[in-house]
Design an enzyme around this catalytic site. Sequence first.
Site, PDB file in Angstrom:
ATOM      1  N   ALA A   1       0.797  -1.224   0.000  1.00  0.00           N
ATOM      2  CA  ALA A   1       0.000   0.000   0.000  1.00  0.00           C
ATOM      3  C   ALA A   1       0.834   1.282   0.000  1.00  0.00           C
ATOM      4  O   ALA A   1       0.266   2.367  -0.001  1.00  0.00           O
ATOM      5  CB  ALA A   1      -0.940  -0.002   1.206  1.00  0.00           C
ATOM      6  N   ASP A   2       2.151   1.165  -0.037  1.00  0.00           N
ATOM      7  CA  ASP A   2       3.002   2.355   0.021  1.00  0.00           C
ATOM      8  C   ASP A   2       4.189   2.206  -0.929  1.00  0.00           C
ATOM      9  O   ASP A   2       5.339   2.293  -0.518  1.00  0.00           O
ATOM     10  CB  ASP A   2       3.473   2.544   1.465  1.00  0.00           C
ATOM     11  CG  ASP A   2       4.056   3.919   1.736  1.00  0.00           C
ATOM     12  OD1 ASP A   2       3.778   4.859   0.950  1.00  0.00           O
ATOM     13  OD2 ASP A   2       4.797   4.056   2.733  1.00  0.00           O
ATOM     14  N   PRO A   3       3.917   1.985  -2.245  1.00  0.00           N
ATOM     15  CA  PRO A   3       5.000   1.678  -3.182  1.00  0.00           C
ATOM     16  C   PRO A   3       5.671   2.904  -3.805  1.00  0.00           C
ATOM     17  O   PRO A   3       5.918   2.939  -4.995  1.00  0.00           O
ATOM     18  CB  PRO A   3       4.286   0.844  -4.247  1.00  0.00           C
ATOM     19  CG  PRO A   3       2.932   1.467  -4.309  1.00  0.00           C
ATOM     20  CD  PRO A   3       2.609   1.845  -2.876  1.00  0.00           C
TER      21      PRO A   3
END
Length: 173
Positions: free
Chosen positions: A47-49
């Site tokens: 969720a945080d790429p």
Amino acid sequence: MVQEYVDGIPARHLDRLEDAGHNRVVLARRGAHVAWQMALEDGFFHADPHPGNLFVEPAASATEQEDEQGASGMPWTLTFVDFGMVGRVPAQLQAGMREGFLGLAARDPRRIVESFQAVDMLLPNADLDLLVGATAGGEFRMYTNDGAGGFRSTTVNDAAPGAAGVEFVDLDA
């Protein structure tokens, strides 16, 4: 908490990547492919790429699956870090997302609307024909790459194939 050192170039360091012989277009395609594969095939998402959580590092072996080579001829791999926000993508959502993307690629408003229905985005009594007509008529808009580093608003029918930034290959396999 750090569990392992990643010996690679952070994706945010574009100059270092280019100096090492990496092609930014190839890197971007690989990153998009990996993200789509995670969500649509593996049922997992990071969720945080952002570029600070992504490294380009030498491949562990020359036989590593799907190796690509930079100008230096060295095989490389993408490594994600910071798994503080991850999740699972249920099979029903995976299938619906694939159908939606295929509908966009085919410019098929009915397939797009049916994909919304498949993932329970619509009320049970939604008028599918009305939604298909609105989608085909330009009421459903999407943002696509404008070719100059920005985005533009477009309709499903006016979007160029692949404009959403994805190559639609083997999604329906």
